[in-house]
Design a protein around this motif. Structure first.
Motif, PDB file in Angstrom:
ATOM      1  N   GLU A 119      -4.839   2.184  -5.220  1.00  0.00           N
ATOM      2  CA  GLU A 119      -4.285   3.245  -5.973  1.00  0.00           C
ATOM      3  C   GLU A 119      -4.734   4.110  -7.053  1.00  0.00           C
ATOM      4  OE1 GLU A 119      -3.335   4.764  -3.081  1.00  0.00           O
ATOM      5  OE2 GLU A 119      -2.529   6.219  -3.527  1.00  0.00           O
ATOM      6  N   ARG A 122       1.068  -1.293   0.129  1.00  0.00           N
ATOM      7  CA  ARG A 122       0.194   0.364  -0.184  1.00  0.00           C
ATOM      8  C   ARG A 122       0.857   1.301   0.029  1.00  0.00           C
ATOM      9  NH1 ARG A 122      -5.376   2.055   2.838  1.00  0.00           N
ATOM     10  NH2 ARG A 122      -5.685   4.147   2.031  1.00  0.00           N
ATOM     11  N   SER A 123       1.941   1.112   0.933  1.00  0.00           N
ATOM     12  CA  SER A 123       3.217   2.849   1.010  1.00  0.00           C
ATOM     13  C   SER A 123       3.415   2.471  -0.507  1.00  0.00           C
ATOM     14  CB  SER A 123       3.384   1.940   1.853  1.00  0.00           C
ATOM     15  OG  SER A 123       4.577   1.863   2.226  1.00  0.00           O
ATOM     16  N   SER A 162       1.560   4.157  -2.927  1.00  0.00           N
ATOM     17  CA  SER A 162       0.210   5.472  -2.369  1.00  0.00           C
ATOM     18  C   SER A 162       1.268   6.665  -3.242  1.00  0.00           C
ATOM     19  CB  SER A 162       0.845   5.543  -1.067  1.00  0.00           C
ATOM     20  OG  SER A 162       0.662   7.239  -0.525  1.00  0.00           O
TER      21      SER A 162
END
Ligand SMILES: [Zn+2]
Ligand SMILES: [Zn+2]
Length: 244
Positions: A222, A189-190, A193
């Motif tokens: 995203e 996820r990061s 991002s």
């Protein structure tokens, strides 16, 4: 609407059959009955779309393919940002082989078969037709290295199936990311991002974002957020294969 799609799908297949000489598009066997096009019965069985035993929100597949379709615990706690998802099947067996051969073997003719499977899977979910189809982008340098973006090709073919022009530059990758497959769920996820930006062309439109293989869904999430931030009225996502 479904009837209209059936007619469109029939025309699409007829056009492909003429191009392909009525052979199975996976194993190349001559088809005894042209109604079987594009797959012989054996390959059609191995590439049948997933009809049960999965989460309709994120596509995670349960052990039993005959189980009902119901949301997984993770999606009940925190639903994904898209409105609906469609996928063909788990990233396994014949589908995995096909995606791999197309992506790395440069067998571009297989694109038509992938497009057929994509159209079939999308129609099976009964989702409303989007205004535009947008592929998950790759960095231009990677497109140059590989020669093509498989998701863009899928978006083009799915677009011709749905009679919708793809919006190939609807999303841009604005910074490099590490390969998602080497990372855990939180790191994925990061990693993505802020990696994507949507063009103003998506504003006010119902968008379908297309990717070839979905793993945790972090990239599609995203891309969905980027389209919503740019004013898309609704975002659905499509992945040909859902990683197990
Ligand atoms: Zn076959
Ligand atoms: Zn889920």
């Amino acid at each position: 609407m479904v009837g209209g799609f059936r007619v469109a799908a029939g025309r699409f297949l007829d056009a492909l059959a003429c191009l392909a000489g009525r052979r199975c598009q996976l194993c190349d066997a001559v088809l005894a009955d042209s109604r079987h096009f594009p797959l012989c019965p054996d390959c059609a069985g191995r590439l049948a779309p997933r009809r049960g035993g999965y989460c309709p929100e994120c596509g995670i597949c349960y052990a039993d393919p005959t189980a009902p379709v119901y949301p997984c615990l993770a999606c009940r706690m925190s639903p994904p940002p898209w409105s609906a998802l469609a996928f063909q099947g788990p990233y396994d067996g014949a589908l995995k082989e096909l995606v791999h051969r197309h992506k790395f073997g440069h067998e571009h003719g297989l694109g038509r078969l992938l497009a057929f499977l994509a159209g079939q899977a999308w129609a099976l979910r009964g989702l409303p037709r989007p205004d535009r189809i947008v592929p998950v982008p790759m960095l231009p340098a990677l497109v140059l290295r590989r020669g093509f973006n498989q998701s863009a090709e899928l978006a083009r073919m799915l677009g011709s199936f749905m009679s919708r022009a793809p919006l190939l530059d609807g999303l841009r990758k604005v910074r490099d990311t590490r390969t998602q497959s080497s990372l855990g769920r939180a790191a994925r996820r990061s990693n993505v991002s802020g990696a994507f930006a949507a063009s103003s062309g998506v504003q006010g439109l119902h968008i379908l974002i297309v990717d070839d293989v979905m793993t945790t869904g972090a990239t599609l999430a995203e891309c969905t957020r980027a389209c919503l931030a740019a004013g898309a009225s609704r975002v659905d996502v499509f992945a040909l294969a859902r990683a197990l």
